[in-house]
Design an enzyme around this catalytic site. Sequence first.
Site, mmCIF file in Angstrom:
data_model
loop_
_atom_site.group_PDB
_atom_site.id
_atom_site.type_symbol
_atom_site.label_atom_id
_atom_site.label_comp_id
_atom_site.label_asym_id
_atom_site.label_seq_id
_atom_site.Cartn_x
_atom_site.Cartn_y
_atom_site.Cartn_z
ATOM 1 N N ARG A 196 45.190 38.718 45.183
ATOM 2 C CA ARG A 196 45.619 39.508 46.236
ATOM 3 C C ARG A 196 46.583 40.466 45.868
ATOM 4 O O ARG A 196 47.686 40.050 45.034
ATOM 5 C CB ARG A 196 46.250 38.655 47.317
ATOM 6 C CG ARG A 196 45.131 38.015 48.079
ATOM 7 C CD ARG A 196 44.238 38.765 48.942
ATOM 8 N NE ARG A 196 43.373 37.868 49.770
ATOM 9 C CZ ARG A 196 41.943 37.854 49.393
ATOM 10 N NH1 ARG A 196 41.605 38.464 48.494
ATOM 11 N NH2 ARG A 196 41.127 37.319 50.062
ATOM 12 N N GLU B 147 45.732 49.240 49.460
ATOM 13 C CA GLU B 147 44.075 49.541 49.196
ATOM 14 C C GLU B 147 43.620 50.523 50.376
ATOM 15 O O GLU B 147 43.411 50.399 51.556
ATOM 16 C CB GLU B 147 43.433 48.247 49.234
ATOM 17 C CG GLU B 147 43.678 47.180 48.341
ATOM 18 C CD GLU B 147 42.747 45.889 48.105
ATOM 19 O OE1 GLU B 147 41.811 46.003 48.804
ATOM 20 O OE2 GLU B 147 43.227 45.165 47.360
ATOM 21 N N HIS C 242 38.529 46.174 44.195
ATOM 22 C CA HIS C 242 38.292 44.905 44.714
ATOM 23 C C HIS C 242 36.710 44.329 44.636
ATOM 24 O O HIS C 242 36.169 44.105 45.617
ATOM 25 C CB HIS C 242 38.855 45.043 46.140
ATOM 26 C CG HIS C 242 39.176 43.807 46.887
ATOM 27 N ND1 HIS C 242 40.413 43.761 47.631
ATOM 28 C CD2 HIS C 242 38.888 42.522 46.673
ATOM 29 C CE1 HIS C 242 40.496 42.566 48.068
ATOM 30 N NE2 HIS C 242 39.495 41.724 47.612
#
Length: 371
Positions: free
Chosen positions: A230, A259, A277
């Site tokens: 994370r 993000e 990701h």
Amino acid sequence: MMILITDPVDPQCIGILESEGFHVAYHPGLPHAEILKLVAGADALIVRSQTRVSGDILEAGKNLKVVGRAGAGVDNIDVDAASRRGVIVMNTPGGNTISTAEHTITLMLALARNIPQAHQSVSAGKWERSAFIGTEVFGKTLGILGLGKVGAEVSRRASALGMKILAYDPAQSVESAGRVNAQLVGLADLLPQADFITVHTPLIPETKGIIGRESLSKCKQGVRIINCARGGVVDEDALLEALDSGKAAGAALDVFEQEPPTNVRLLTHPRIVLTPHLAASTGEAQEKVAIQIARQVADALQGRGMSGSVNADIISLSLKDEMRPFLMLGEKLGRLLAQLKDGKLKAVTVSVEGDSLCESLPALSAAVLKG
């Protein structure tokens, strides 16, 4: 009953829910304002990582009974707000384990051998062999922060590459670490020994910035950092300072504090490998989590049972006023035990008397462990 899905999911998820007799409203990429309108008529909401299930969405979902996350992390869901409203939050922690572990190993090898930088150089018509001399992972020490499902699979694969594995995870035992070829150590012992460090923890207050200025200062010169967990577990500013000073020889990041990331220095640093990701983004993983969350949500709404819930015990007990003092007592006893214990804690036995307490033993045990 209507189920609202606001992020892209494998079509099998929709098929399973419709076969159960539910009406599925599939609107991936729906703006926040539109979610507020549609969720008012939904009995369940299914998301992945894009939709942020905030308190106002939960408040607007007057009929919401379940929020399902097709994936492991629930940091994009306000679990506390859901619990206060009696909404079950469930996830699918095992569905993307292999994909994430494989991506971690991929990034580690790409980092060790400068693969992205070399590719870019050759694509530009250059032939700079001496500029991209790498390092072997064989015989190196890999430090794993978080030895849960993903961390354990990373350990198995890295040990097969001939690496020595050190792991830090207060929730694991020496025996469980040994089963995946890892040696359980304290964080202070891991940092100065590791040639590579990979993090596999949730983003909670205790892990936010766990790889930061202080921890990096204790690392071996030339350490390499990998984060497929994370954003926020690694302090990006501290990491950039370590890269600039040479304390860190490189970093590979799949997740970011923001993000998509906008930090220009992070995006353009010559010793960073970046992916958007992607750790859980394989066809196999997306299919697994889609099928799993569909079945879990269907079972919950049809009254067939509950699995994968992160707050079911809390909700069931919070509805009983007589149980709240016992939960508070359990947590306080856990805190007391943590202060009185001599040496490393390996096991805790929680005993209760009375029918109502016996029925609530799993939640009371969790309260003790939390303390």
